[in-house]
Enzyme design. Structure first.
Site, mmCIF file in Angstrom:
data_model
loop_
_atom_site.group_PDB
_atom_site.id
_atom_site.type_symbol
_atom_site.label_atom_id
_atom_site.label_comp_id
_atom_site.label_asym_id
_atom_site.label_seq_id
_atom_site.Cartn_x
_atom_site.Cartn_y
_atom_site.Cartn_z
ATOM 1 N N THR A 70 10.208 14.556 -9.015
ATOM 2 C CA THR A 70 8.933 15.000 -8.445
ATOM 3 C C THR A 70 8.799 16.525 -8.503
ATOM 4 O OG1 THR A 70 9.099 13.144 -6.938
ATOM 5 C CG2 THR A 70 7.498 14.852 -6.355
ATOM 6 N N GLU B 219 9.716 6.931 -3.812
ATOM 7 C CA GLU B 219 10.031 5.897 -4.815
ATOM 8 C C GLU B 219 8.795 5.072 -5.162
ATOM 9 O OE1 GLU B 219 12.541 6.169 -7.041
ATOM 10 O OE2 GLU B 219 13.643 6.539 -5.207
ATOM 11 N N GLY C 252 16.622 15.129 -2.599
ATOM 12 C CA GLY C 252 17.543 15.173 -1.464
ATOM 13 C C GLY C 252 18.864 15.815 -1.857
HETATM 14 C C1 LIG Z 1 18.649 6.260 -2.242
HETATM 15 C C2 LIG Z 1 17.292 6.290 -1.735
HETATM 16 C C3 LIG Z 1 16.712 7.659 -1.530
HETATM 17 C C4 LIG Z 1 15.518 7.849 -2.354
HETATM 18 C C5 LIG Z 1 14.781 9.110 -2.056
HETATM 19 C C6 LIG Z 1 13.571 9.216 -2.872
HETATM 20 C C7 LIG Z 1 13.596 9.408 -4.189
HETATM 21 C C8 LIG Z 1 12.349 9.466 -4.997
HETATM 22 O O1 LIG Z 1 11.263 9.337 -4.497
HETATM 23 S S1 LIG Z 1 12.556 9.728 -6.673
HETATM 24 C C9 LIG Z 1 10.914 9.813 -7.324
HETATM 25 C C10 LIG Z 1 10.247 8.464 -7.356
HETATM 26 N N1 LIG Z 1 8.967 8.566 -7.982
HETATM 27 C C11 LIG Z 1 8.183 7.524 -8.180
HETATM 28 O O2 LIG Z 1 8.494 6.412 -7.805
HETATM 29 C C12 LIG Z 1 6.914 7.789 -8.931
HETATM 30 C C13 LIG Z 1 5.959 6.622 -8.909
HETATM 31 N N2 LIG Z 1 5.235 6.546 -10.144
HETATM 32 C C14 LIG Z 1 5.540 5.642 -11.133
HETATM 33 O O3 LIG Z 1 6.460 4.851 -11.015
HETATM 34 C C15 LIG Z 1 4.708 5.675 -12.383
HETATM 35 O O4 LIG Z 1 4.211 6.859 -12.729
HETATM 36 C C16 LIG Z 1 3.569 4.660 -12.360
HETATM 37 C C17 LIG Z 1 4.200 3.278 -12.368
HETATM 38 C C18 LIG Z 1 2.700 4.819 -11.123
HETATM 39 C C19 LIG Z 1 2.688 4.847 -13.593
HETATM 40 O O5 LIG Z 1 3.468 5.149 -14.692
HETATM 41 P P1 LIG Z 1 2.830 5.506 -16.111
HETATM 42 O O6 LIG Z 1 3.902 5.988 -16.984
HETATM 43 O O7 LIG Z 1 1.650 6.399 -15.915
HETATM 44 O O8 LIG Z 1 2.422 4.116 -16.597
HETATM 45 P P2 LIG Z 1 1.037 3.410 -16.707
HETATM 46 O O9 LIG Z 1 0.352 3.331 -15.384
HETATM 47 O O10 LIG Z 1 0.261 3.999 -17.839
HETATM 48 O O11 LIG Z 1 1.517 1.990 -17.149
HETATM 49 C C20 LIG Z 1 1.866 1.620 -18.484
HETATM 50 C C21 LIG Z 1 2.549 0.277 -18.444
HETATM 51 O O12 LIG Z 1 3.888 0.421 -18.019
HETATM 52 C C22 LIG Z 1 4.130 -0.425 -16.917
HETATM 53 N N3 LIG Z 1 5.163 0.161 -16.076
HETATM 54 C C23 LIG Z 1 5.078 1.247 -15.287
HETATM 55 N N4 LIG Z 1 6.255 1.460 -14.671
HETATM 56 C C24 LIG Z 1 7.102 0.505 -15.098
HETATM 57 C C25 LIG Z 1 8.457 0.195 -14.802
HETATM 58 N N5 LIG Z 1 9.183 0.924 -13.943
HETATM 59 N N6 LIG Z 1 9.002 -0.858 -15.413
HETATM 60 C C26 LIG Z 1 8.292 -1.622 -16.269
HETATM 61 N N7 LIG Z 1 6.982 -1.396 -16.582
HETATM 62 C C27 LIG Z 1 6.415 -0.346 -16.002
HETATM 63 C C28 LIG Z 1 2.787 -0.511 -16.233
HETATM 64 O O13 LIG Z 1 2.713 -1.589 -15.349
HETATM 65 C C29 LIG Z 1 1.886 -0.646 -17.434
HETATM 66 O O14 LIG Z 1 1.970 -1.962 -17.904
HETATM 67 P P3 LIG Z 1 0.678 -2.625 -18.592
HETATM 68 O O15 LIG Z 1 -0.279 -2.904 -17.489
HETATM 69 O O16 LIG Z 1 1.233 -3.873 -19.178
HETATM 70 O O17 LIG Z 1 0.148 -1.655 -19.578
HETATM 71 C C1 LIG Z 2 11.482 11.998 2.371
HETATM 72 C C2 LIG Z 2 11.181 12.084 0.902
HETATM 73 C C3 LIG Z 2 12.235 12.139 0.006
HETATM 74 C C4 LIG Z 2 11.976 12.260 -1.362
HETATM 75 N N1 LIG Z 2 13.028 12.380 -2.215
HETATM 76 C C5 LIG Z 2 12.791 12.570 -3.535
HETATM 77 C C6 LIG Z 2 13.877 12.771 -4.438
HETATM 78 O O1 LIG Z 2 15.047 12.757 -4.056
HETATM 79 N N2 LIG Z 2 13.591 13.005 -5.751
HETATM 80 C C7 LIG Z 2 12.314 13.023 -6.215
HETATM 81 O O2 LIG Z 2 12.124 13.223 -7.413
HETATM 82 N N3 LIG Z 2 11.261 12.815 -5.385
HETATM 83 C C8 LIG Z 2 11.477 12.581 -4.064
HETATM 84 N N4 LIG Z 2 10.415 12.393 -3.202
HETATM 85 C C9 LIG Z 2 9.046 12.455 -3.733
HETATM 86 C C10 LIG Z 2 8.356 11.099 -3.746
HETATM 87 O O3 LIG Z 2 8.864 10.273 -4.747
HETATM 88 C C11 LIG Z 2 6.850 11.317 -3.921
HETATM 89 O O4 LIG Z 2 6.393 12.031 -2.799
HETATM 90 C C12 LIG Z 2 6.144 9.980 -4.035
HETATM 91 O O5 LIG Z 2 6.439 9.357 -5.274
HETATM 92 C C13 LIG Z 2 4.602 10.128 -3.894
HETATM 93 O O6 LIG Z 2 4.105 11.021 -4.813
HETATM 94 P P1 LIG Z 2 3.191 12.273 -4.383
HETATM 95 O O7 LIG Z 2 3.891 13.010 -3.317
HETATM 96 O O8 LIG Z 2 2.846 12.955 -5.643
HETATM 97 O O9 LIG Z 2 1.905 11.640 -3.747
HETATM 98 P P2 LIG Z 2 0.445 11.629 -4.369
HETATM 99 O O10 LIG Z 2 0.476 10.837 -5.633
HETATM 100 O O11 LIG Z 2 -0.112 12.979 -4.425
HETATM 101 O O12 LIG Z 2 -0.273 10.762 -3.266
HETATM 102 C C14 LIG Z 2 -1.254 11.258 -2.354
HETATM 103 C C15 LIG Z 2 -2.327 10.185 -2.149
HETATM 104 O O13 LIG Z 2 -2.992 9.961 -3.392
HETATM 105 C C16 LIG Z 2 -3.032 8.579 -3.682
HETATM 106 N N5 LIG Z 2 -2.952 8.365 -5.137
HETATM 107 C C17 LIG Z 2 -2.234 9.060 -6.056
HETATM 108 N N6 LIG Z 2 -2.418 8.541 -7.285
HETATM 109 C C18 LIG Z 2 -3.251 7.505 -7.152
HETATM 110 C C19 LIG Z 2 -3.810 6.560 -8.047
HETATM 111 N N7 LIG Z 2 -3.510 6.558 -9.349
HETATM 112 N N8 LIG Z 2 -4.646 5.624 -7.569
HETATM 113 C C20 LIG Z 2 -4.936 5.588 -6.250
HETATM 114 N N9 LIG Z 2 -4.427 6.449 -5.348
HETATM 115 C C21 LIG Z 2 -3.592 7.390 -5.786
HETATM 116 C C22 LIG Z 2 -1.807 7.981 -2.974
HETATM 117 O O14 LIG Z 2 -1.989 6.611 -2.689
HETATM 118 C C23 LIG Z 2 -1.762 8.837 -1.704
HETATM 119 O O15 LIG Z 2 -2.636 8.266 -0.754
HETATM 120 C C24 LIG Z 2 10.643 12.276 -1.837
HETATM 121 C C25 LIG Z 2 9.587 12.184 -0.922
HETATM 122 C C26 LIG Z 2 9.844 12.089 0.433
HETATM 123 C C27 LIG Z 2 8.700 11.998 1.391
#
Ligand SMILES: CCCCC/C=C/C(=O)SCCNC(=O)CCNC(=O)[C@H](O)C(C)(C)COP(=O)(O)OP(=O)(O)OC[C@H]1O[C@@H](n2cnc3c(N)ncnc32)[C@H](O)[C@@H]1OP(=O)(O)O
Ligand SMILES: Cc1cc2nc3c(=O)[nH]c(=O)nc-3n(C[C@H](O)[C@H](O)[C@H](O)COP(=O)(O)OP(=O)(O)OC[C@H]3O[C@@H](n4cnc5c(N)ncnc54)[C@H](O)[C@@H]3O)c2cc1C
Length: 674
Positions: free
Chosen positions: A157, A440, A196
């Site tokens: 992110t 996530e 983190g």
């Molecule tokens: C130990 C625990 C502590 C954890 C602390 C926290 C850590 C974090 O937060 S790390 C950061 C995590 N970030 C996210 O989770 C970001 C969320 N966003 C996404 O996953 C993606 O950007 C998306 C899924 C919202 C969109 O991805 P994008 O590349 O833009 O794909 P499209 O929307 O164009 O979809 C194309 C196609 O691909 C399919 N798809 C998307 N993701 C996956 C996947 N993981 N596996 C398989 N397929 C996937 C999507 O459904 C589309 O399919 P079709 O509809 O068939 O085209």
């Molecule tokens: C405690 C914590 C720990 C984290 N740890 C990590 C880490 O270790 N590593 C890491 O990489 N990231 C980490 N993250 C980041 C986290 O993965 C992102 O915050 C999360 O994926 C959401 O993305 P964003 O912050 O860009 O939210 P945004 O996408 O900006 O979301 C804001 C609002 O916009 C809406 N929105 C955005 N896109 C769309 C769409 N396409 N359609 C409709 N609505 C939409 C959402 O629903 C939400 O209401 C952490 C976050 C937190 C809070």
């Protein structure tokens, strides 16, 4: 129960509750743990990790400054990591502790009221090495990471983008002259943000960046990047790194920011399982599916369902035990004040929390098994089941985290004023779980991913093509008549499926209408997203209800009669609760009548009364040691008021009889001398 201690004085109301529980608590513990063997193993691990007292703090974390809190969390993380290497890995039957088991993860909660700064190391850094590296890369990085010689995190992110991964701005440009990648943060919004442990703890991280080679961008790819000196821990030249500041929770996790100034890493530090850059800069795609680089996120989404079930079990244990010792009001003037657990509204708040903890726990095991099957197929080069699994893990992550956060907050409400105390344990649980709804993959965003799959599946059903298992119910969506309501568990599950199918059909119809009226496909989709989210939610609820019911029937096949009864009551409660929460939808998409719903409400209320005598037994069956609960309200012995007072007296504010603020401010103001 482990905690039964002959010398322990137990609150008489809790003792009475335990005496009247009519089922074998240990049998239910085994069901929740996934079998007696798992329970025994868990207890062994907990005994080794917790009996030494190493998890305890002399001064409560809540009284420490942010810096002290962080340093204390690092201290305990090091103790726990050493324990894991030396004792716990073998006990848990793992080849190495890095393949973190849920039990080990859960036991760590005794050490941290918030979270460990190492959470991302084992939670995402190690899994990314395992999932995204070639075997040669793994053999270099994995032993060092598992032995904690290096500590890492997952930096994906950025300040400007979290959800939209394709929009990330950090660049990794290949330089064939030196066979290096040059990492760069071209804008403020491209700074990595949130990872983190990044702020102060880690010396390595996985960085997700846009890969450029031979002048062409190939999209986001993962790289392993050293950011601090392995000896001095000083940030390396070209790296700007720091901590992002106070948050609602996660305050011991030193979440950080990271920027690169033309920072060079060797070519081999690109994680090359799914794609490679050859020495001359040629880009080679290896993976069959374009989204395999998102694999660590899918893994963590699966893990999170289990994680939130555990935290909900904690909150419901605290709130139910407290509700058994707390007496309030006098509805019958001649009788003593009742336990608040006797109020039906209190039962309505709490029993659904117990049932949901069970539902999510069983779904998480089922999801994990499905994930293992998908991984096994992908090893053989077959990615056919990935789209369904992505849809399933996305909605289960979204609904489980959202429901758990809501129900933990409801448990806090159920504890009245005392639930607001940090020492109750519930605020920390809420702060942690509410973040899981966002990280996530945000709730709405993930449900819209599931909706994409549902719409495609609906179109396949319409064309009479075969459907994958979790959406097979869509085949019945074209019968032309509303689903027949029937209040048996199977009947309610069929109604939930009819509701998901009906909502999906409405979305498809509306999108088609909008496109006929001239909207583009993207705009027609956008205009329908409120309903698409609702359809994905309904689909997920049908999946959870179906899985929970089937798993309980399977797991209680050989249980004693009373365990069967109480487990059946909990699943039925879950089904009734959600049917009553969705009466409007049921009226739209099934044949349910007003009378059916009135009858269902009465049946629900009667079910609460049947569960009531076993409520404390049910939360005891979660078998959560006091060290894991960190709660003045929820301890096994129920000494709530004593513990609240003991904690209050520990407050540094009570150290001196008169605060310095008196002479500095209060006195001058009161004497008119300010
Ligand atoms: C130990 C625990 C502590 C954890 C602390 C926290 C850590 C974090 O937060 S790390 C950061 C995590 N970030 C996210 O989770 C970001 C969320 N966003 C996404 O996953 C993606 O950007 C998306 C899924 C919202 C969109 O991805 P994008 O590349 O833009 O794909 P499209 O929307 O164009 O979809 C194309 C196609 O691909 C399919 N798809 C998307 N993701 C996956 C996947 N993981 N596996 C398989 N397929 C996937 C999507 O459904 C589309 O399919 P079709 O509809 O068939 O085209
Ligand atoms: C405690 C914590 C720990 C984290 N740890 C990590 C880490 O270790 N590593 C890491 O990489 N990231 C980490 N993250 C980041 C986290 O993965 C992102 O915050 C999360 O994926 C959401 O993305 P964003 O912050 O860009 O939210 P945004 O996408 O900006 O979301 C804001 C609002 O916009 C809406 N929105 C955005 N896109 C769309 C769409 N396409 N359609 C409709 N609505 C939409 C959402 O629903 C939400 O209401 C952490 C976050 C937190 C809070």
């Amino acid at each position: 129960m482990t905690q039964t201690n002959n010398n322990m004085t137990v609150n008489p109301d809790l003792a009475m509750e335990r005496a009247k529980c009519n089922f074998n608590v240990l049998e239910v513990t085994h069901i929740f743990d996934g079998g007696e063997r798992n329970t025994l193993q868990r207890k062994k691990i907990e005994d080794v990790a917790l009996n030494s007292g190493a998890s305890k703090d002399a001064l409560g974390e809540e009284h420490m400054s942010p810096k002290e809190k962080y340093e204390n969390a690092v201290r305990k993380s090091c103790i726990y990591a050493t324990m894991m290497k030396n004792e716990l890995a073998e006990l848990s039957g793992l080849e190495s502790f890095g393949v973190s088991s849920p039990v080990i993860r859960r036991t760590a909660d005794a050490f941290f009221k918030e979270v460990s700064p190492f959470l991302l190391h084992l939670g995402m850094f190690v899994p990314t090495i395992m999932g995204q590296c070639t075997p040669e890369q793994q053999s270099y990085w994995l032993p060092r990471a598992l032995d904690m010689q290096i500590i890492g995190t997952y930096a994906q992110t950025e300040l400007g983008h979290g959800t939209f991964i394709r929009g990330l701005e950090t660049t990794a440009t290949y330089d064939p002259e030196t066979e290096e990648f040059v990492l760069h943060s071209p804008t403020l919004s491209s700074y990595k943000w949130w990872a983190g442990g990044l702020g102060k703890t880690v010396n390595y991280c996985i960085v997700v960046a846009q890969l450029y080679t031979k002048g062409e961008c190939h999209g986001t790819h993962p790289f392993i990047v050293q950011i601090r000196d392995e000896d001095t821990h000083v940030p390396l030249p070209g790296i700007k790194v720091g901590e992002i500041g106070p948050k609602m929770g996660f305050n011991t996790a030193d979440n950080g920011f990271l920027g690169f100034d033309h920072y060079r890493i060797p070519r081999e530090h690109m994680l090359m399982k799914n794609a490679q850059v050859l020495k001359d800069g040629t880009y080679v795609k290896v993976a069959r599916h374009g989204k395999l680089t998102y694999g660590t996120m899918v893994f963590v989404r699966v893990v999170l369902v289990n994680e939130v079930a555990f935290n909900l079990a904690k909150a419901s244990t605290i709130a139910v035990r407290y509700s058994a010792i707390r007496r309030q009001s006098k509805p019958k003037p001649d009788e003593v004040e009742p336990q608040i657990l006797d109020y039906v509204t209190q039962q309505h708040k709490l029993f659904i929390a117990i049932a949901t903890a069970h539902a999510l726990q069983l779904c998480s095991t089922w999801l994990w098994e499905s994930f293992s099957a998908v991984l096994a197929q992908m090893k053989g080069g077959n990615t056919d089941t990935l789209p369904e699994f992505h849809a399933l893990s996305s909605c289960l992550k979204a609904i489980s985290t959202s429901d758990s956060a809501h129900l933990i907050e409801q448990c806090r409400h159920a504890c009245g004023g005392h639930g607001y105390m940090i020492s109750s344990g519930i605020p920390n649980l809420y702060n942690f779980v509410s973040a899981t709804r966002t990280y996530e993959g945000d709730y709405t965003v993930l449900l819209l991913q599931t909706a994409r799959f549902l719409v495609k599946a609906y179109e396949q059903a319409e064309a009479k093509k075969p459907l994958t298992p979790t959406v097979s119910y869509l085949a019945h969506a074209f019968s032309g008549s509303r689903a027949t309501w029937d209040n048996s568990p199977d009947g309610i599950i069929r109604s939930f499926q009819a509701l998901a199918a009906g909502k999906t059909a409405v979305c498809v119809t509306n999108m088609r209408k909008r496109m006929r009226a001239g909207l583009s496909q993207v705009d027609a989709w956008e205009m329908s997203t409120i309903q698409l989210v609702a359809a994905a939610e309904a689909h997920c609820r049908a999946v959870i209800a179906d899985t929970y019911r089937k798993e309980i029937v399977r797991l209680t096949a050989n249980s004693s009669p009373n365990v069967k009864v109480v487990m059946d009551q909990l699943t039925t409660l879950y089904l009734y609760y959600w049917a009553l929460e969705r009466t409007g939808d049921l009226l739209m998409f099934t044949s349910v009548s007003q009378k059916d719903l009135v009858d269902l409400q009465i049946a629900y209320e009667e079910l609460l009364l049947k569960i009531r005598p076993n409520a404390v037994g049910l939360v005891d069956a979660f078998d959560l040691r006091d060290e894991l609960l960190h709660s003045t309200l929820g301890s096994y012995d129920g000494r709530v008021y004593e513990r609240l007072m003991e904690e209050a007296l520990k407050s540094p504010m009570n150290k001196e009889p008169v605060s310095d603020a008196y002479s500095k401010y209060l006195r001058p103001m009161m004497k008119g001398k300010l």
